[in-house]
Design a protein around this motif. Structure first.
Motif, mmCIF file in Angstrom:
data_model
loop_
_atom_site.group_PDB
_atom_site.id
_atom_site.type_symbol
_atom_site.label_atom_id
_atom_site.label_comp_id
_atom_site.label_asym_id
_atom_site.label_seq_id
_atom_site.Cartn_x
_atom_site.Cartn_y
_atom_site.Cartn_z
ATOM 1 N N SER A 253 5.232 0.689 0.972
ATOM 2 C CA SER A 253 4.058 -0.559 1.578
ATOM 3 C C SER A 253 5.263 -0.742 3.107
ATOM 4 O O SER A 253 5.936 -0.604 4.078
ATOM 5 C CB SER A 253 3.657 -1.413 0.757
ATOM 6 O OG SER A 253 4.629 -2.463 0.151
ATOM 7 N N ALA B 207 2.260 5.156 -1.586
ATOM 8 C CA ALA B 207 2.940 4.806 -0.587
ATOM 9 C C ALA B 207 4.442 5.061 -2.370
ATOM 10 O O ALA B 207 4.439 4.748 -2.923
ATOM 11 C CB ALA B 207 3.884 3.237 -0.551
ATOM 12 N N THR C 163 -3.073 -3.711 4.093
ATOM 13 C CA THR C 163 -2.823 -3.293 2.590
ATOM 14 C C THR C 163 -4.020 -4.143 2.420
ATOM 15 O O THR C 163 -3.439 -5.470 2.896
ATOM 16 C CB THR C 163 -1.977 -2.860 2.226
ATOM 17 O OG1 THR C 163 -0.859 -3.702 2.373
ATOM 18 C CG2 THR C 163 -0.899 -1.645 2.359
ATOM 19 N N ALA D 283 -1.763 1.448 -0.728
ATOM 20 C CA ALA D 283 -0.876 1.038 -1.353
ATOM 21 C C ALA D 283 -0.241 1.927 -2.267
ATOM 22 O O ALA D 283 0.912 2.091 -2.663
ATOM 23 C CB ALA D 283 0.062 -0.449 -1.187
#
Length: 393
Positions: free
Chosen positions: A363, A147, A157, A144
């Motif tokens: 995410s 992201a 994640t 993440a």
């Protein structure tokens, strides 16, 4: 609004848009390069989708992964109803610079969205290379940290897994949670994800202990881990290591050093059922970990194996999920279906990993089951949700 269910040709998996009354706000804010409008598509023509795979690195594992991702994507395309996808495959060689080059080439060739790459650095580079074009990147990474902006991560994640397990633990009365983590970048990130989940849940961070990622490092740290657990009154120890790392020896030595797993539950941030032999590890018996719905996973594995004569790579299903999301959005008939605004609207998707939705910070949220290992067998103790709060199938 509840979108129409999309049945697969074999009725094996449903691709649906899941209506939700709950808007997901960004946790950290969108990146500066995101184009909210995104590329316009012709929903009456095949939609060009670029698939970036790690083939060409010279590593046998990368070539096998690339093949598995492409196969899964094509399996998903075959399951779409009234949506045509023009899948174009590009080889990144598992390299960030090459990923940037082929991502730019894909957009030049007309791609309206990029599916992949796998590795975090490559995904970040690909996103940067095409950010100003408004084309979004649905990466297979689970990191993440990359992201944001035009880059989304489809992988499972640490943040999502930690939230699921901490919430479940607190609901079971395990509210004093200790964290044991290895001293590398990934496990420190896992530690941070667990601590954040504990803070959000109202549980208590009972203590922490870290160790060098070596057999000797774990052995030297066991006394600190067990002493911290006992002194803090922790009723759970959340371990960040996986079965290929420190977990086997850590869980066993902590148990042998006086921690009763029935009194202080062992919880794992990573999958405990991979490889299958890990299910026989004595220290993992009775502990908790999270995974996608086993029934859906088995269904996908069987379909893939029947179609291609070999089992899929463990993350191949992410390629299927990516195509599922793209197909569901395109099928709605909106020219802006692949914009960031559409990808992150208050809806979710159902793929072969279960329900998932993309967040405005890049995410994702995924519906996971909580499982345990008993007598060397995986047993689900809390099923994966079939919808997000406020949504229905």
């Amino acid at each position: 609004m509840i979108a129409t269910l999309r049945r697969t040709r074999r009725n094996a998996v449903r691709l649906v848009l899941v209506a939700s009354a709950l808007w997901l706000a960004a946790c950290g804010g969108a990146g500066p390069l995101r184009n909210a409008d995104g590329p316009s598509i012709d929903t009456g023509a095949p939609v060009p989708v670029a698939l970036l795979v790690p083939a060409g690195s010279g590593q046998e594992g990368d070539d096998g992964l690339a093949r598995s991702l492409e196969n899964a994507a094509r399996l998903a395309i075959g399951d779409l109803n009234n949506v045509a996808i023009d899948l174009r495959v590009y080889r990144t060689a598992g390299n960030a610079a090459t990923a940037a080059e082929v991502a730019a080439k894909a957009v030049e060739d007309g791609a309206k969205i990029i599916l992949g790459p796998v590795y975090a650095a490559a995904a970040n580079a690909a996103g940067t290379a095409v950010a100003r074009s408004g084309v979004n990147v649905l990466s297979f990474s689970n990191n993440a940290g990359i992201a944001g902006g035009n880059v989304f991560v489809l992988g499972h994640t640490f943040e999502n897994t930690a939230s699921r397990l901490v919430t479940y633990a607190a609901a079971q009365g395990r509210s004093k949670i200790m964290i044991a983590y290895g001293r590398d970048t990934a496990e420190k990130r896992g530690r941070d994800a667990i601590a954040a989940a504990i803070a959000r849940s109202g549980a208590v961070l009972a203590g922490e202990a870290s160790f060098e990622l070596s057999q000797n490092g774990v052995v030297q740290a066991v006394t600190e881990v067990t002493d911290t657990a006992k002194a803090s009154g922790a009723d759970a120890i959340f371990m960040t290591s996986g079965t290929a790392g420190a977990l086997p020896i850590l869980s066993q030595l902590v148990k042998e050093n006086g921690i009763d797993p029935e009194t202080t539950k062992f919880i794992g941030l990573q999958r405990w059922d991979i490889p299958p032999g890990a299910r026989e590890l004595p220290g993992l018996q009775g502990g908790w970990f999270a995974l996608p719905s086993p029934a859906l996973t088995e269904q996908f594995d069987a379909r893939y194996s029947a179609a291609y004569g070999e089992p899929p790579h463990p993350i191949a299903s992410l390629a299927y999920d990516g195509i599922a999301a793209i197909g569901a959005l395109v099928g709605a008939g909106d020219a802006g279906a692949l914009s960031a605004a559409s990808l992150t609207q208050p809806t979710g998707f159902v793929g072969v990993n279960g329900i998932f939705r993309l967040r405005t910070d890049g995410s994702n949220e995924r519906g996971l089951a909580v499982a345990t290992i008993q007598d060397n067998q995986v047993s689900v103790i809390d099923p994966a949700p079939r919808s997000f709060p406020g949504a229905g199938l």
